[in-house]
Design a protein around this motif. Structure first.
Motif, short mmCIF file in Angstrom:
data_model
loop_
_atom_site.label_atom_id
_atom_site.label_comp_id
_atom_site.label_asym_id
_atom_site.label_seq_id
_atom_site.Cartn_x
_atom_site.Cartn_y
_atom_site.Cartn_z
N GLU A 8 0.82 -1.21 0.00
CA GLU A 8 0.00 0.00 0.00
C GLU A 8 0.85 1.26 0.00
OE1 GLU A 8 -2.48 -0.42 3.44
OE2 GLU A 8 -3.64 -2.05 2.55
N LEU A 9 1.95 1.23 0.67
CA LEU A 9 2.82 2.38 0.81
C LEU A 9 3.33 2.88 -0.54
CD1 LEU A 9 4.42 4.27 2.73
CD2 LEU A 9 6.15 2.50 2.87
N PHE A 10 3.67 1.97 -1.41
CA PHE A 10 4.34 2.35 -2.64
C PHE A 10 3.46 2.32 -3.89
CE2 PHE A 10 7.70 0.93 0.25
CZ PHE A 10 8.48 2.07 0.26
N THR A 11 2.13 2.32 -3.72
CA THR A 11 1.25 2.25 -4.89
C THR A 11 1.35 3.48 -5.78
OG1 THR A 11 -0.59 3.12 -3.59
CG2 THR A 11 -0.44 0.71 -3.81
N LYS A 12 1.78 4.60 -5.25
CA LYS A 12 1.87 5.84 -6.04
C LYS A 12 3.17 5.95 -6.84
CE LYS A 12 -0.91 8.49 -2.78
NZ LYS A 12 -0.98 9.70 -1.95
N LEU A 13 4.04 4.98 -6.69
CA LEU A 13 5.36 5.09 -7.31
C LEU A 13 5.62 4.00 -8.34
CD1 LEU A 13 7.47 5.73 -4.09
CD2 LEU A 13 6.77 7.41 -5.78
N PRO A 14 6.28 4.36 -9.43
CA PRO A 14 6.71 3.33 -10.38
C PRO A 14 7.90 2.57 -9.80
CG PRO A 14 7.52 5.48 -11.07
CD PRO A 14 6.65 5.71 -9.86
N SER A 15 8.03 1.31 -10.18
CA SER A 15 9.15 0.51 -9.68
C SER A 15 9.74 -0.33 -10.80
CB SER A 15 8.70 -0.40 -8.54
OG SER A 15 7.81 -1.39 -9.03
N ILE A 16 10.92 -0.81 -10.54
CA ILE A 16 11.60 -1.74 -11.43
C ILE A 16 11.78 -3.03 -10.65
CG2 ILE A 16 13.75 -2.25 -12.65
CD1 ILE A 16 14.19 0.81 -12.82
N GLU A 17 11.39 -4.16 -11.24
CA GLU A 17 11.61 -5.43 -10.56
C GLU A 17 13.02 -5.90 -10.85
OE1 GLU A 17 9.99 -9.99 -10.26
OE2 GLU A 17 8.54 -8.37 -10.47
N ARG A 18 13.70 -6.31 -9.79
CA ARG A 18 15.06 -6.84 -9.91
C ARG A 18 15.09 -8.22 -9.26
NH1 ARG A 18 18.76 -1.56 -9.33
NH2 ARG A 18 17.98 -0.59 -11.23
N THR A 19 15.86 -9.11 -9.85
CA THR A 19 15.98 -10.46 -9.30
C THR A 19 17.44 -10.74 -8.93
OG1 THR A 19 16.23 -11.43 -11.50
CG2 THR A 19 13.99 -11.34 -10.59
N TYR A 20 17.61 -11.60 -7.93
CA TYR A 20 18.94 -11.90 -7.40
C TYR A 20 19.04 -13.38 -7.10
CZ TYR A 20 18.73 -6.88 -6.72
OH TYR A 20 18.58 -5.54 -6.92
N ALA A 21 20.15 -13.97 -7.50
CA ALA A 21 20.45 -15.36 -7.16
C ALA A 21 21.03 -15.40 -5.75
CB ALA A 21 21.45 -15.93 -8.16
N PRO A 22 21.00 -16.56 -5.09
CA PRO A 22 21.62 -16.64 -3.76
C PRO A 22 23.08 -16.18 -3.81
CG PRO A 22 20.38 -18.63 -4.25
CD PRO A 22 20.41 -17.83 -5.53
N GLY A 23 23.44 -15.33 -2.87
CA GLY A 23 24.80 -14.80 -2.81
C GLY A 23 25.01 -13.53 -3.61
N ALA A 24 24.05 -13.16 -4.44
CA ALA A 24 24.19 -11.94 -5.24
C ALA A 24 24.06 -10.71 -4.35
CB ALA A 24 23.14 -11.90 -6.34
N THR A 25 24.75 -9.65 -4.75
CA THR A 25 24.73 -8.41 -4.00
C THR A 25 23.69 -7.46 -4.57
OG1 THR A 25 27.07 -8.67 -3.50
CG2 THR A 25 26.16 -6.47 -3.24
N VAL A 26 22.83 -6.96 -3.70
CA VAL A 26 21.84 -5.95 -4.09
C VAL A 26 22.53 -4.59 -4.13
CG1 VAL A 26 19.63 -4.87 -3.50
CG2 VAL A 26 19.99 -7.32 -3.06
N PHE A 27 23.34 -4.30 -3.10
CA PHE A 27 24.19 -3.11 -3.09
C PHE A 27 25.34 -3.34 -2.13
CE2 PHE A 27 20.52 -2.14 -0.29
CZ PHE A 27 21.16 -2.00 0.92
N HIS A 28 26.38 -2.54 -2.30
CA HIS A 28 27.58 -2.62 -1.46
C HIS A 28 27.66 -1.40 -0.55
CE1 HIS A 28 29.61 -5.98 -3.41
NE2 HIS A 28 29.26 -5.47 -4.58
N ARG A 29 28.29 -1.60 0.57
CA ARG A 29 28.61 -0.48 1.47
C ARG A 29 29.38 0.56 0.67
NH1 ARG A 29 31.81 -0.94 7.23
NH2 ARG A 29 31.52 1.23 7.79
N GLY A 30 28.98 1.82 0.76
CA GLY A 30 29.64 2.90 0.06
C GLY A 30 29.01 3.25 -1.28
N ASP A 31 28.16 2.37 -1.83
CA ASP A 31 27.46 2.69 -3.07
C ASP A 31 26.54 3.88 -2.84
OD1 ASP A 31 28.60 0.52 -4.37
OD2 ASP A 31 26.77 -0.70 -4.36
N PRO A 32 26.36 4.73 -3.86
CA PRO A 32 25.40 5.83 -3.70
C PRO A 32 23.97 5.27 -3.61
CG PRO A 32 26.32 5.81 -5.93
CD PRO A 32 27.04 4.75 -5.14
N VAL A 33 23.15 5.91 -2.80
CA VAL A 33 21.76 5.48 -2.62
C VAL A 33 20.93 6.11 -3.73
CG1 VAL A 33 19.73 5.51 -1.14
CG2 VAL A 33 22.01 5.24 -0.13
#
Length: 187
Positions: A8-33
């Motif tokens: 419900e929180l994000f119904t007003k926003l467009p999103s991109i679906e991303r998929t990750y295999a086990p062990g994959a990194t979504v983001f690293h420490r120090g990456d820009p947000v």
């Protein structure tokens, strides 16, 4: 409940679906947000490593959880996000979220409710970390997870989540198995 709130929180926003295999990194420490992720399926954890290299799990998400919610107010991530299982997220642009936080009262209320639930989860984690023995930590974790153990292949992740060595967890599980077997034989 959290899954419904996040949806419900994000119904007003467009999103991109991303998929990750086990062990994959979504983001690293120090990456820009640039994006905020809501877990659609699987499990992702936030991890920081101590000076000795030992991982400290800051968050273990499940479907519906907001991943690294505090990052909305940061320039860079302060930890790593790693998929534990095959996982999918809905990724939202942080600038869109900030825009809604600046001017949409309903969104702000929904955001506050979601953050309250995240705070409750953080408090549970603090209570867990205050427990001294592997047995106490495992019991606490089992209560909050309705008695369900993860698959055997994920026990190492459970050990990290309750901040014990995998070997200590395996010894505790073995001891519980022996006690259970002994109780069945004496009955």
């Amino acid at each position: 409940m959290m899954a419904v709130m996040s949806a419900e929180l994000f119904t007003k926003l467009p999103s991109i679906e991303r998929t990750y295999a086990p062990g994959a990194t979504v983001f690293h420490r120090g990456d820009p947000v640039e994006r905020l992720h809501v877990v659609k399926s699987g499990a992702i954890r936030l991890v920081r490593h101590g000076s000795d290299g030992h991982p400290v799990v800051l968050q273990r998400t499940s479907p519906g959880d907001i991943l690294a919610e505090a990052s909305v107010f940061s320039a860079h991530y302060h930890c790593d996000a790693i998929a534990l299982t095959d996982s999918a997220t809905a990724a939202f642009t942080v600038s869109d979220i900030r825009r809604l936080l600046d001017g949409d009262t309903a969104f702000c209320r929904a955001w506050a409710a979601a953050m309250s639930h995240q705070l409750q989860a953080a408090r549970r984690r603090a209570e867990l970390m205050a427990l001294r023995t592997v047995s106490e930590r495992l019991d606490f974790w089992l209560v909050w997870n309705e008695g369900g153990m993860p698959d055997k292949g994920l026990w190492k992740n459970l050990a990290e989540e309750i901040a014990v060595s995998p070997e200590a967890l395996y010894r505790e599980l073995s001891a519980r198995g022996k006690r259970s077997s002994s109780n069945r034989q004496s009955a």
